[in-house]
Design a protein around this motif. Structure first.
Motif, PDB file in Angstrom:
ATOM      1  N   GLY A 160       0.381   1.918   4.694  1.00  0.00           N
ATOM      2  CA  GLY A 160       1.426   2.378   3.982  1.00  0.00           C
ATOM      3  C   GLY A 160       1.506   3.984   4.086  1.00  0.00           C
ATOM      4  N   GLY A 161       0.537   4.538   3.694  1.00  0.00           N
ATOM      5  CA  GLY A 161       0.356   5.991   3.609  1.00  0.00           C
ATOM      6  C   GLY A 161      -1.065   6.337   3.773  1.00  0.00           C
ATOM      7  N   ASN A 162      -1.506   7.820   3.768  1.00  0.00           N
ATOM      8  CA  ASN A 162      -2.849   8.088   4.030  1.00  0.00           C
ATOM      9  C   ASN A 162      -3.623   7.978   2.794  1.00  0.00           C
ATOM     10  N   MET A 163      -3.075   7.651   1.736  1.00  0.00           N
ATOM     11  CA  MET A 163      -3.850   7.496   0.336  1.00  0.00           C
ATOM     12  C   MET A 163      -4.773   8.563   0.125  1.00  0.00           C
ATOM     13  N   ASP A 164      -4.425   9.854   0.619  1.00  0.00           N
ATOM     14  CA  ASP A 164      -5.132  11.123  -0.021  1.00  0.00           C
ATOM     15  C   ASP A 164      -4.432  11.588  -1.173  1.00  0.00           C
ATOM     16  N   PHE A 165      -5.148  11.313  -2.227  1.00  0.00           N
ATOM     17  CA  PHE A 165      -4.702  11.828  -3.430  1.00  0.00           C
ATOM     18  C   PHE A 165      -5.053  13.343  -3.997  1.00  0.00           C
ATOM     19  N   ASP A 166      -3.845  13.923  -4.052  1.00  0.00           N
ATOM     20  CA  ASP A 166      -3.866  15.561  -4.170  1.00  0.00           C
ATOM     21  C   ASP A 166      -4.593  16.039  -5.630  1.00  0.00           C
ATOM     22  N   GLU A 167      -4.285  17.334  -5.981  1.00  0.00           N
ATOM     23  CA  GLU A 167      -5.279  17.679  -7.251  1.00  0.00           C
ATOM     24  C   GLU A 167      -4.405  17.081  -8.285  1.00  0.00           C
ATOM     25  N   THR A 168      -3.145  16.689  -8.423  1.00  0.00           N
ATOM     26  CA  THR A 168      -2.676  16.146  -9.483  1.00  0.00           C
ATOM     27  C   THR A 168      -3.003  14.333  -9.348  1.00  0.00           C
ATOM     28  N   GLY A 169      -3.735  14.048  -8.718  1.00  0.00           N
ATOM     29  CA  GLY A 169      -4.000  12.655  -8.481  1.00  0.00           C
ATOM     30  C   GLY A 169      -2.962  11.670  -8.145  1.00  0.00           C
ATOM     31  N   GLU A 170      -1.972  12.154  -7.116  1.00  0.00           N
ATOM     32  CA  GLU A 170      -0.943  11.381  -6.684  1.00  0.00           C
ATOM     33  C   GLU A 170      -1.065  11.322  -5.122  1.00  0.00           C
ATOM     34  N   ALA A 171      -0.701  10.132  -4.480  1.00  0.00           N
ATOM     35  CA  ALA A 171      -0.893   9.987  -3.053  1.00  0.00           C
ATOM     36  C   ALA A 171       0.672  10.310  -2.529  1.00  0.00           C
ATOM     37  N   LYS A 172       0.829  10.897  -1.471  1.00  0.00           N
ATOM     38  CA  LYS A 172       2.141  10.809  -0.929  1.00  0.00           C
ATOM     39  C   LYS A 172       2.452  10.076   0.242  1.00  0.00           C
ATOM     40  N   PRO A 173       3.329   9.384   0.399  1.00  0.00           N
ATOM     41  CA  PRO A 173       3.428   8.465   1.654  1.00  0.00           C
ATOM     42  C   PRO A 173       3.828   9.373   2.876  1.00  0.00           C
ATOM     43  N   TYR A 174       4.220   8.857   4.224  1.00  0.00           N
ATOM     44  CA  TYR A 174       4.494   9.740   5.184  1.00  0.00           C
ATOM     45  C   TYR A 174       6.203   9.532   4.894  1.00  0.00           C
ATOM     46  N   PHE A 175       6.805  10.577   5.399  1.00  0.00           N
ATOM     47  CA  PHE A 175       8.158  10.592   5.345  1.00  0.00           C
ATOM     48  C   PHE A 175       8.942  10.718   6.967  1.00  0.00           C
ATOM     49  N   ALA A 176       9.950  10.154   6.693  1.00  0.00           N
ATOM     50  CA  ALA A 176      10.885  10.331   8.188  1.00  0.00           C
ATOM     51  C   ALA A 176      12.444  10.456   7.920  1.00  0.00           C
ATOM     52  N   TYR A 177      13.195  10.486   8.881  1.00  0.00           N
ATOM     53  CA  TYR A 177      14.569  10.590   8.626  1.00  0.00           C
ATOM     54  C   TYR A 177      15.428   9.590   9.630  1.00  0.00           C
ATOM     55  N   TRP A 178      16.317   9.266   9.059  1.00  0.00           N
ATOM     56  CA  TRP A 178      17.338   8.280   9.754  1.00  0.00           C
ATOM     57  C   TRP A 178      18.537   8.817   9.849  1.00  0.00           C
TER      58      TRP A 178
END
Lengths: 294, 409
Positions: free
Chosen positions: B376-394
């Motif tokens: 689903g995403g790279n599951m890399d948690f940033d310094e706030t403890g949040e993981a971001k998914p990848y984004f794309a546009y349609w």
């Protein structure tokens, strides 16, 4: 297990308070209050905001009761002179107005993000001890409210309310100030709802406008109607049954039925609905209706 | 108040039957093998979140199946899921969470959605020493003291606002307007969009509108007044439908960009292909590069009868379960108190990138430092403890929404 039962018990007692308040208004006085959740919300936000501002909790809870009661007073004065069904419409409108205000006046209510971090009762204790202490206080408060309402029901005041409920004309002809009695009933019921709201806020520690939808009002109505409108013990039983329906169905999933999550979710609501329909078919005036209505 | 015995018996019977069936359920769960690892899923199965909940739950289920098929964790212990419905409502979610923690004795609650629900269960999770992974976007979750108990994995509103801003900059727009629905999501999107856009040298005016109006013409006129090249949206489907229809009737040329939950195939259907032509949608997409993605996609699409792109959270649900499992294996314990400290270590850099359950478990057992990359995403948690998914546009083209490509931040 114990902690879960205490959690359900605490929510159950909060609903019991709401139901007792509504029973005074509807069961005793015949007021169709479809906006009960508004007073619940006002109580929750009043107590929550004051507690966040550093006020001691017993004071905030008391103030929450007073503010919720006061909020009902103008509503009563404005609408109770009208024919009684108008209150139903006005009250549901009022409850939506309250929710809209909570959603939009973010400077006061935190807006749709809600209020996180509301202090709990007995913050000195932790875990199970705190839940138990909170539950004990809620139980004591509910019993106290119940006893007061029972006394009130048997008092001349209670008789006047019931006479208004059964025949408003006759009560007027006997010289009763109908509007004044109705307003007092509405105000007192709202104050009890405010009390329930205050406990709810400190119990959950997080409140947001989406928790105060008309669904809460109708859950309380269900409890009152299946328990027996007009009877305080009946209403308590009705709340118990409602909570058993709402929570007991959760255990369906653990019985190992061959259903996936979304089917189970839907099945729960079907069972709750069917049980309520059956209650109404076999006990149309509630499970424990007041003696006079049997 | 007279209570006959018969009446009491009758009324008690129904309640008793319920209580007994519940009690049987409890015994059943307690009597199962003691060494199973108990995981709670807490997804929005009914009401507002029901478009996502069943898919998230299914994603978590697939992960549990994969882990069990690979021989389980911690020397052969199998994962057992307990599923609860939040009903997309904070109050119900709290009771469901208490049940999962107290009765089913789970120490992991996966898959909460919507900010109100996660904010309501967060204090319970922290006090009950339970790990929660969620797909809620509220910024309150970034700032709160989570102490590695609470893990937002679905991309916050800040991430969405930023991505919309990055897209607008990449398109070379200089002057934008932002129409924000008056709630934390809409307003955060607007603020973040403006920040990114203005930092890159653009100008942007944010117009906030209130929900549930029959017409948004006044707000639309305000947004168009500065002559923007693009209007960005922090909105939902119903209001976006009205906005687009009114804009189309006005006939003023401008480009549109909005988040996927507002600018979706349903929107094109609602406003028609002509009015929607060229509108851009920004959304989370699964990790197309993961070798595990194709098989997840096939499984998901055949099980749910829905394209994988319709529910980006489903694949994130899969990753949540795998991440927790790897953390348990790394910590040598299924106790939340212990394995939560390994969540960041197994899923975020540094470490060797791993993609499938089997290779990841093998690497952890060999003592290798890993960086799990999910489907689903790279599951890399940033310094706030949040993981971001990848984004794309349609882009809406001739009545369909076509995936055009990724957005790089």
């Amino acid at each position: 297990m114990t902690a879960y039962l205490i959690a359900i018990g605490s929510i159950g007692l909060i609903y019991a308070l709401l139901a007792l308040g509504l029973n005074l208004q509807w069961g005793q006085t015949g007021l169709i209050n479809f906006g009960h959740v508004a007073f619940f919300a006002i109580g929750a936000y009043t107590s929550g905001l004051l507690a966040l501002a550093g006020w001691p909790l017993p004071v905030t809870i008391l103030v929450a009761m007073i503010v919720a009661g006061l909020a009902a007073w103008p509503l009563g004065r404005l609408t109770l002179t009208l024919k009684s069904d108008y209150l139903a419409v006005t009250a549901i409108g009022f409850s939506e107005v309250v929710r809209s205000v909570l959603e939009n006046e973010a400077w006061l209510s935190g807006g749709p993000s809600g209020l996180p971090g509301i202090p709990t009762l007995f913050s000195g204790l932790s875990g199970l001890d705190r839940s138990l202490a909170t539950f004990a206080v809620l139980l004591a408060v509910t019993v106290a409210v119940f006893l007061v309402l029972q006394t009130l029901t048997r008092s001349p005041f209670g008789r006047a309310l019931r006479s208004i409920r059964d025949d408003e004309m006759a009560a007027t002809a006997l010289g009763k100030n109908v509007v004044s009695f109705k307003t007092r009933s509405l105000t007192l019921g709202a104050a009890i709802a405010g009390l329930a709201g205050a406990f709810y806020a400190h119990y959950l520690t997080f409140i947001s406008p989406e928790q105060f939808t008309p669904e809460v009002t109708f859950n309380v109505w269900i409890a009152v109607i299946i328990g027996g409108s007009g009877s305080n013990p009946g209403v308590l039983l009705g709340t118990l049954i409602l909570i058993i329906f709402l929570e007991g169905t959760r255990f369906l999933g653990d019985l190992g039925l061959a259903l996936d999550g979304s089917q189970l979710g839907a099945l729960r609501f079907m069972i709750i609905g069917a049980a309520l329909v059956l209650c109404m078919i076999y006990r149309p005036s509630g499970i424990l209706p007041p003696a006079s209505r049997r | 108040m007279k209570l006959t015995r018969r009446r009491l018996l009758e009324s008690g019977a129904a309640a008793g039957a319920f209580a007994m069936s519940s009690a049987a359920g409890i015994r059943l769960t307690v009597a199962q093998e003691a060494e199973e690892i108990r995981i709670g899923t807490l997804c929005p199965i009914t009401r507002a979140g029901s478009v996502f909940g069943p898919g998230i739950q299914r994603g978590i289920q697939f992960a549990a199946d994969d882990i069990n098929a690979a021989g389980g964790l911690l020397g052969g212990r199998k994962i057992r899921l307990f599923n609860e419905d939040t009903q997309s409502d904070p109050d119900s979610a709290v009771r469901a969470a208490k049940k999962l923690i107290e009765i089913n004795e789970t120490e992991t609650l996966l898959g909460t959605w919507s900010s109100g629900v996660t904010m309501a269960i967060a204090p319970i999770a922290i006090e009950g020493k339970v790990v929660n992974m969620n797909v809620s976007g509220t910024t309150d979750l970034r700032t709160m003291d989570k102490d590695e108990w609470i893990w937002p994995c679905g991309g916050s509103n800040i991430a969405y606002g930023k991505m919309m801003g990055e897209y607008a900059i990449a398109q070379g727009y200089k002057n934008a307007s932002f129409l924000a629905f008056n709630n934390p999501s809409g307003i955060t999107l607007g603020e973040e969009f403006k920040k990114v856009f203005v930092d890159a040298g653009g100008t942007c005016e944010v117009v906030v509108y209130n929900p549930n109006q029959p017409s948004y013409r006044a707000e639309l006129t305000r947004a168009l007044a500065s002559g923007p090249e693009v209007i960005a949206l922090g909105s939902y489907l119903p209001d976006t439908t009205i906005l687009l229809k009114e804009w189309y009737a006005m006939g003023e040329p401008v480009d549109w960009v909005g988040p996927i939950w507002a600018v979706s195939p349903a929107l094109i259907e609602a406003v028609g292909a002509d009015a929607a032509e060229g509108i851009v949608s920004i959304g989370a997409v699964p990790n197309f590069d993961s070798p595990a993605f194709e098989s997840f996609k096939e499984r998901y699409e055949s099980a749910m009868d829905q394209p994988i792109l319709a529910n980006p959270f489903a694949a994130i649900g899969y990753d949540m379960m795998i991440t927790c499992a790897l953390a348990m294996e790394a910590a040598g314990s299924s106790k939340a108190e212990e394995f939560r400290r390994q969540i960041r270590a197994v899923s975020s850099p540094p470490g060797e990138k791993v993609y499938t359950v089997a290779e990841a478990l093998e690497a952890v057992r060999a003592g290798t430092e890993i960086d799990y990359e999910g489907v689903g995403g790279n599951m890399d948690f940033d310094e706030t403890g949040e993981a971001k998914p990848y984004f794309a546009y349609w882009k809406a083209e001739g009545g369909t929404l076509n995936l055009k490509g990724p957005i790089e931040s």
